[in-house]
Design an enzyme around this catalytic site. Structure first.
Site, mmCIF file in Angstrom:
data_model
loop_
_atom_site.group_PDB
_atom_site.id
_atom_site.type_symbol
_atom_site.label_atom_id
_atom_site.label_comp_id
_atom_site.label_asym_id
_atom_site.label_seq_id
_atom_site.Cartn_x
_atom_site.Cartn_y
_atom_site.Cartn_z
ATOM 1 C CG HIS A 129 -10.691 6.249 -5.997
ATOM 2 N ND1 HIS A 129 -11.326 5.037 -5.826
ATOM 3 C CD2 HIS A 129 -11.533 6.997 -6.756
ATOM 4 C CE1 HIS A 129 -12.476 5.040 -6.466
ATOM 5 N NE2 HIS A 129 -12.635 6.221 -7.025
ATOM 6 C CE1 TYR A 138 -4.583 -3.638 -4.074
ATOM 7 C CE2 TYR A 138 -4.383 -1.965 -2.354
ATOM 8 C CZ TYR A 138 -4.903 -2.385 -3.564
ATOM 9 O OH TYR A 138 -5.746 -1.560 -4.272
ATOM 10 C CG HIS A 191 -4.737 1.122 -12.719
ATOM 11 N ND1 HIS A 191 -5.940 0.528 -12.408
ATOM 12 C CD2 HIS A 191 -3.800 0.449 -12.011
ATOM 13 C CE1 HIS A 191 -5.743 -0.452 -11.545
ATOM 14 N NE2 HIS A 191 -4.448 -0.523 -11.291
ATOM 15 C CD GLU A 210 -12.462 1.633 -2.417
ATOM 16 O OE1 GLU A 210 -11.314 1.331 -2.006
ATOM 17 O OE2 GLU A 210 -12.653 2.410 -3.371
ATOM 18 C CG HIS A 240 -8.687 5.143 -0.923
ATOM 19 N ND1 HIS A 240 -9.934 5.725 -0.958
ATOM 20 C CD2 HIS A 240 -8.684 4.219 -1.916
ATOM 21 C CE1 HIS A 240 -10.662 5.183 -1.922
ATOM 22 N NE2 HIS A 240 -9.925 4.272 -2.531
#
Length: 434
Positions: free
Chosen positions: A332, A347, A289, A338, A368
């Protein structure tokens, strides 16, 4: 002449950062100079500067306006009794936060009264940082507004808007965005009964397109898809309230005319809109990704190369084809901060709880990633090409820590059980099986 702002079809000029020129009356733009002794039609010449005079030419932003009455013709401003909702910044918290959509007020509320401060990372007088607001409205503005504190990035989630500015009009709908330069006067009219969305206030360097690097000369948000208005003016001799936001406070004065009276203009310090559906999404066609920076639409840089004051990032419809790959956004911990919102759909990192009109905040080094349900499905999925469709999430990402407002920490829309979405993450470790 009074052009009707209710006309349905609007014209635009195409391009990003162009030196535009537009006139609502033929010959209203002076030829060969900016400030003639007598401007055409008896207009006043006025310079609208968005950067310091001595910025490099590639960075300079300014527009010459030719208007019926100059902006200087106004009485003293007085601080308004009703200030922006949201209150001061609240207590510092490292916790992950998520909000359900804010309710639209039942009492008559225009765009200004419907602004609610959610998070910020600097005082308005500093030449860097951002503030983030929600807006909710159920009636058009009758006042005119300008923001001395920063550039405004509007992201509608519900309801169409008509933004009537000094330089012309922009029609805006969900899945489009608009950027309004610092100090530009405007009025927002509702084209639907209700409106709701997000606003990023950029106190730093003006937004621009990100560099493409090895991507090449095409891709992501293409310059030709950005639209600037054409000249439109109001020659109205009637009482008009002019409101400005100055160092976070609202001040107002009464005019005897409409300040949206620019008959002609030329320059590059202009409002613009962009349709997010035209974003040319880049992604992997092999494995893994890529970093979400490939989804950057606009960026406000800092003095450190590659470190953003504000990145506006979207997560649009796209094909997922990576082989032998955990396809959702990975787990992450980020140096950056963010603030996320959702315009439509769902999402792909959150199976539930993150709703259109809602928001989340993951601050510097707050862990997160996908929730338990999403993670379990992704680990066990049969990997075939799959399209993520009917979705549009976005992120305001900034290098400075975002502090929630007192309202954001106390409002009923704050989801106190947000951490629970990761509680069901399975323990799959087995030292005897690789």
């Amino acid at each position: 002449m009074n052009l009707d702002s209710s006309a349905s079809a609007l014209s635009y000029q195409s391009g990003f950062g162009n030196e535009f020129a537009s006139e609502a009356l033929p010959g209203a733009l002076p030829v060969g100079q900016n400030s003639p002794q007598k401007a055409p039609y008896g207009l006043y010449a006025e310079l609208f500067s968005g950067t310091a005079f001595t910025m490099t030419r590639s960075e300079a932003r300014r527009t010459w306006m030719y208007r019926i009455q100059p902006s200087a013709k106004h009485p003293a401003f007085a601080k308004l009794a009703r200030q922006l909702a949201g209150g001061p910044l609240g207590e510092v918290t490292p916790n992950r936060l998520r909000w359900s959509p804010l309710q639209i007020p039942s009492e008559p509320t225009d765009f200004i009264d419907g602004l609610v401060a959610m998070v910020a990372n600097s005082a308005a007088q500093k030449p860097a940082g951002i503030s983030v607001y929600h807006y909710r409205a159920n009636r058009s503005m009758e006042r005119v507004f300008f923001n001395a504190d920063g550039e405004l990035l509007l992201v509608p989630e519900l309801g169409r808007l008509r933004i009537v500015t000094e330089l012309g009009m922009l029609d805006l709908e969900p899945l489009e965005i608009a950027v309004l330069p610092r100090g530009l006067k405007f009025r927002i009219e509702l084209l639907d009964p209700q409106a709701r969305g997000y606003v990023a206030e950029n106190h730093g360097a003006p937004l621009r397109l990100p560099d493409l690097g090895p991507i090449g000369s095409n891709g992501l948000a293409n310059p030709r898809d950005f639209l600037a208005p054409v000249a439109h003016y109001e020659d109205l001799r009637q009482p008009t309230t002019l409101v400005q936001k100055y160092l976070g406070e609202l001040w107002g004065c009464e005019l005897d005319h409409s300040p949206l009276n620019v008959v002609a203009w030329h320059g590059n310090n202009v409002p613009y809109k962009y349709d997010l559906r035209r974003f040319n999404t880049i992604g992997t066609v092999s494995f893994d990704h890529p970093d979400p920076s490939i989804f950057t639409v606009l960026t406000s840089p800092t003095s450190v190369p590659g470190l953003a004051n504000l990145d506006f990032v979207i997560f649009p419809p796209r094909w997922m084809v990576a082989e032998n790959t955990f396809r959702p956004p990975w787990f992450h911990r980020n140096l950056m901060n963010e603030f996320m919102g959702l315009i439509q759909g769902a999402y792909d990192a959150k199976a539930e709880g993150f709703l259109p009109g809602g928001a989340s905040l993951h601050s510097c080094m707050s862990a997160h990633g996908p929730d338990g349900e999403t993670c379990t499905k992704a680990i066990n999925a049969q990997l075939q090409p799959a399209k993520i469709d009917n979705t549009m999430a976005f992120m305001f990402e900034t290098s400075q820590v975002l502090r929630p407002s007192q309202f954001a920490l106390e409002c009923p829309e704050l989801q106190n059980d947000y951490d629970a979405c990761w509680a069901s993450l399975p323990v799959t470790f087995n030292p005897n099986r690789r």
